[in-house]
Each structure stands twice: as C-alpha cells, then as structure tokens.
Write a protein that holds these residues in place. Sequence first.
Motif, PDB file in Angstrom:
ATOM      1  N   GLY A 159       0.801  -1.224   0.000  1.00 33.11           N
ATOM      2  CA  GLY A 159       0.000   0.000   0.000  1.00 33.11           C
ATOM      3  C   GLY A 159       0.829   1.267   0.000  1.00 33.11           C
ATOM      4  N   ASP A 160       1.952   1.261   0.724  1.00 34.49           N
ATOM      5  CA  ASP A 160       2.784   2.466   0.796  1.00 34.49           C
ATOM      6  C   ASP A 160       3.444   2.769  -0.540  1.00 34.49           C
ATOM      7  N   GLU A 161       3.943   1.742  -1.213  1.00 30.48           N
ATOM      8  CA  GLU A 161       4.596   1.953  -2.503  1.00 30.48           C
ATOM      9  C   GLU A 161       3.595   2.347  -3.582  1.00 30.48           C
ATOM     10  N   GLN A 163      -1.014 -11.262  -0.336  1.00 29.05           N
ATOM     11  CA  GLN A 163      -0.902  -9.801  -0.340  1.00 29.05           C
ATOM     12  C   GLN A 163      -1.821  -9.198  -1.403  1.00 29.05           C
ATOM     13  N   PRO A 164      -3.074  -8.919  -1.058  1.00 32.92           N
ATOM     14  CA  PRO A 164      -4.051  -8.447  -2.064  1.00 32.92           C
ATOM     15  C   PRO A 164      -3.646  -7.162  -2.783  1.00 32.92           C
ATOM     16  N   MET A 165      -2.914  -6.272  -2.110  1.00 30.01           N
ATOM     17  CA  MET A 165      -2.482  -5.039  -2.768  1.00 30.01           C
ATOM     18  C   MET A 165      -1.576  -5.327  -3.965  1.00 30.01           C
ATOM     19  N   VAL A 209      -4.214  -4.353  -9.644  1.00 28.48           N
ATOM     20  CA  VAL A 209      -4.181  -3.204  -8.732  1.00 28.48           C
ATOM     21  C   VAL A 209      -2.892  -2.416  -8.937  1.00 28.48           C
ATOM     22  N   VAL A 210      -1.783  -3.132  -9.092  1.00 33.67           N
ATOM     23  CA  VAL A 210      -0.482  -2.481  -9.290  1.00 33.67           C
ATOM     24  C   VAL A 210      -0.481  -1.660 -10.574  1.00 33.67           C
ATOM     25  N   GLU A 211      -0.992  -2.216 -11.658  1.00 32.16           N
ATOM     26  CA  GLU A 211      -1.008  -1.498 -12.928  1.00 32.16           C
ATOM     27  C   GLU A 211      -1.896  -0.267 -12.861  1.00 32.16           C
ATOM     28  N   LEU A 212      -3.030  -0.364 -12.170  1.00 30.33           N
ATOM     29  CA  LEU A 212      -3.888   0.803 -11.990  1.00 30.33           C
ATOM     30  C   LEU A 212      -3.179   1.887 -11.203  1.00 30.33           C
ATOM     31  N   ALA A 213      -2.579   1.530 -10.073  1.00 38.22           N
ATOM     32  CA  ALA A 213      -1.891   2.510  -9.234  1.00 38.22           C
ATOM     33  C   ALA A 213      -0.717   3.145  -9.974  1.00 38.22           C
TER      34      ALA A 213
END
Length: 635
Positions: free
Chosen positions: A374-376, A518-520, A525-529
């Motif tokens: 989440g922090d990254e 680790q759902p985050m 989700v990573v590509e969206l963020a």
Amino acid sequence: MCGITGGLWTHPQHSISADVLQRMTEAIRHRGPDDSGTHAEAMRTDPSGPVPGVALGFRRLSIIDLAGGHQPMSNEDGSIWMVFNGEIYNFGDLRRRLEGAGHRFGSSSDGESILHLYEDLGVECFSHLNGMFAVAIWDRNRRRIVLARDRLGQKPLHYTVQDDRLLFASELKSLMEVPGLRREIDPSAIDEFLTYQYVPHPNTIYRDIHKLPPGHFAVFEDEHLSVKRYWDIDLAKETPMTQEEASEQLRELLSDSVRLRLQSDVPLGAFLSGGIDSSLIVALAQQQRDDPIRTFSIGFPLKDFDETHYAKQVADHLGTQHTRFEVQPNAVDVIDKLVWHYDEPFGDSSAIPTWYLSELTRREVTVALSGDGGDELFAGYDRYRALWISRQMDRMLPMRGMLGAKWIQRLPDSTRQRSLIRRGKRFCDAISQPPARRFMNWLQIFPEALRGEIYNEDFVKQLPGDDPFEFFHMAWKQSGNRDDVTKASLADLMTYLPCDLCTKVDIASMAHGLEVRQPMLDYRVVELAARMPVKWKFRGKRGKLILDDTFGSMIPKNIWTRKKMGFGIPIAAWFKNEWRPMLHDMLLAPDAKHQQFFRPEVVAKMVHDHETGAVNHGYRLWNLLILEKWLRRWT
C-alpha cells in the motif's frame, strides 16, 4: 505454498544423485511440512537425439485440494513435468478454458492450470497467471527447463549455471547441499548489503548464484541460459482519469483481489497492525465473510514502537476475532534462526516481529492476508513527503545551504522511533543532492562516505567500479518525466518491495509453514496505481488519498489520520541495554570475521558512539551484527 528445487545436466559426471536430491528437498522441509515428492530422469538418447538428465524436488504446504495436488506433476502424456510454489488465484477461470480446449485435469489444485497452459502457450503462459509463484517446468520434447517468477517477486527463486548444469531452488540452503558447488562470496554483494540492508536481484551473496528477477522467466537449453522479462509495465505512462474513475476502478479491483485471496481449504486469517493498509484489507475481507475473521497483531513493551491499541480499535470496529502478541528484548534468541532461514545477509530488523507474528498466526490458521504494497502503490511513506518538501525548498537556495550546514549534524541524536532530531539530520544531510540521490540517501543504511571509511584497503581493491546506487537509479529512471513522488514510489515498488518486504514476509512465514497473501500486489491493482495521476494519491504532503476517498468509511477515521509508525523494533535502545553484551561479543571480538572486510577500529568507534548517544547507529550495528553472524554460520 511450497518449496521447489532441482536441476538439469548434460554430462553424466554432473548428475544429481537420488541422495543429493533428497537432501536438497529436505533442506526446505519447513516450506512444505505436509507432503514431498521427487522426479528424476537419467540422461539417455532417443531417436531425436540426446536427452538431458533432470531432477525435481518438492515440499508441499497443502492449501487447495488437500487430498490431491501432489507434485512433481505431469501433463497427460508425461512429456512435461512441473514443480510449483505459490498460489494461482484465477485458476478457476483458467481451468474452465483449458478443459474446454480438451485438457484433462488429474487434480483440483491451482498449480495444474500452469502445466496445461504451458502446453498450449509455452513461455507465454506466465502473463496469463494472476498469483504469486515460482515455477520450474521440465519440457522433455524441447530438451529444456523453464523457470519463472511472479511479477512482484512475492515468491523466491535462485539458480546457478555451473559446469554446464543448471541448479535451482526456492532457498539458497537447498543449493548448498550439492557437492562441489562454487560458493565464493561476491565483494560487491557486501557493498550492496551495507547500502540497502539486502542483496538486490539478480545478485546473491555468492558470486556464481543468482536470483531470477520478478516478472521474468529463464530457459535453459543446449547448455545455455536466457533470461527474459514477461511483464513489461510502462511506468512512464500516466493515464488521465477523474477521481471518481480512479475510485471506481480501485474499489472493483481491490475488492476482487481480496475475494480471490479468500479461497482456501484450510483456516484463514489476517495480519492487523492498526495501520491503514492492513486495516483496509481486513475490512474488505470481513465484508465478504459471514463469520468473524481471525486477526493477529504484535507489540512491544516500549510505547514508541507499539501500535497494537490501534489494531484492537480496528478489530473491535470490524468485529474480528483478534489476538495480540508481545515481543520482549529476549528476542535475541531468534537471531540465529533468522540467519539460518534467510540464507544470505538480510538486515531488515522488522524480520524479528514478522517472525514472531508468523509463528503466532500459524498456531491458529494456515493462510494470512497482509497489507503489503500500500505504501509503494499509493505514496504512503514519510520519505515521499520529505522528498516533496525538499523539492519545494529547492527554490530557496539560501535555506537549502543553511540546512546542509555541518552544525546541524552536531546536534545530539536519539533512539526514539519518531525522533525529530534524527529524522531532521537525515533530511538535511541529503538536501543539497539531486532528487534520486537525495531519496537514496534516506534509504541507504551506510552512506557512501561511511562505507569508504569502514572498508579496509584489501577489501576496497576487490570491489568493482559499479556503484550500488545504480540498482535503484535504474528503477527511478523507468518513470521517465513523471513527478518525483511517483518516481520514488514506483522505484520502491521495483526494488525495496521485492528485495526487502516480500523477502522478509516469505521467509519468516514459510519458516513456520504459513502462507501469506498480499491483495495489494494483485498485478491489476499495481497497474492501476502505477498509471494513476499522482494528484489522486498524494497532495499537500499527505499520501494514500485515493484509499481514503474510496474506502474511508470502512475503518475508524483516526486510522486514516494518525502518524505512521512502521513495523520496527526498539533496536537502538536494546543495543544500549539488553543486547549490549551480545553486540560486544560479536562485533568487538579480536577474531571477528567481519575484519576481512572492515577496519575494526571504525566498527569499535561506531559501537562507542552509539552507546554514548553521540550517533544513533542502531540499524547500522544491526546490519553488521547480522553479517557477522552470517559469516560465522555459513562460511
């Protein structure tokens, strides 16, 4: 969740015997206490030519399909064999597609979907997997072995090519069971370790052994190894989107990620620190369950390092079944276990609470969710705020010069977790540097000047001309012309997260036979963020805005606004008190092994300066201690 090991050879004198394969497999028994298996094929010649010898070893922690799922497993005609560590969360969709194409499944396990997908797509199969995984596939018809690792590096995979033979394993200790293996320490890895507190991929502490980088696969055939990337995320690309669009996509993807990670045939719970990320994951998980989810937190007797009262507040708010555990200074007993399990020097001191949290959690459940990432992804670390502030101050050159003055560094130090003096000194020390170097200055354990001071002359001569900074700088540059906060957070995503956080969690949890999900870090989700405009994540010195905007009502409001504590231990204070004898015995001993690299008088001065309060060297001394213990255990 499992451990895998094995190898491929093309010369009979380099074969892996049944006894060696058994020892390689047994060395990672802790990763899979429920089941084991091996598969071996001797070298031979068939009508199409010579066929290499192969050995595959497997230890299993049963999560899905408890009765089936035995490995190594093969396809229908036995021409392809696989060992697999991890979880494939979209295996249901993949299975339906593969069965529709005529494939026959012999189990209900998630891993078998990889095997049949490889039959159809070859190495292109890995980009279709949503999960955390390390896999080795023996393709007899193509005379090759294929290795692959998940996109974010949640699962480890080490390999070496020596004497025209490929060896691989989940952990280095498995490779150490191979007779004659070259295990010469790489001097540059020592330099990298003191810089980052870990040895970054693709390197390991050993010169001739490597880590497969996240998002890559490797093919070994015709005595040649090629390593290629299969996940090519464009970090330089930002996608215009409104706040509403960002929130809608995030709500859908993260909720679905949690849903997928709730699949389990064994008891499941969650880590709950009381911070934003773990609290949010627990809230999303509880929303999708009828019964109270089990949650677990760990605390310390020192208030500055204990946030378990926040965890209890969240647990009460969500109605979870919560358990708290406390770490005492006698945690020194676990250091030798950490050195054995982490295989190479690993200096993140939060491995201690992660170890105990995993041990406690495993007593009650076999699977645990966590909030890692989440922090990254959403700019949550204090160092992003520091970078943003420093960039505003770049316009004030006289002020920047004053903050970089040496008088600030003479202020007395502190061992408190949130010490303003300690944080201020680090901020001011980096203020005059370019953004990437400035940020790196806040990350590194031993600054370049201190590394130059502590290294002895013989060791300096062994070091190559490479700068350890380049590992981080290459990741920083992938974000192109985007803003500095985005560059820093995405660089952390590609470096600190896989090399430190994922390594820490994997080893500590698998040491106890616990699977952590680790759902985050779902790649969607990573590509969206990664492509989300920074203004929806970070603004006005505050990060994680999009999480609050999207999920704010799910957890208590003060959780969103409280100061971030981090998952640390009171190491600086313990080195002055309970751990002082151990520190002296290990670092100041006349026969200390670190003296092959370091000047003993510099190490002694660091110990003295820390104990007198002149400089807080707590984390540096911890890294030196870990290295010394590693040298005594593994060399």
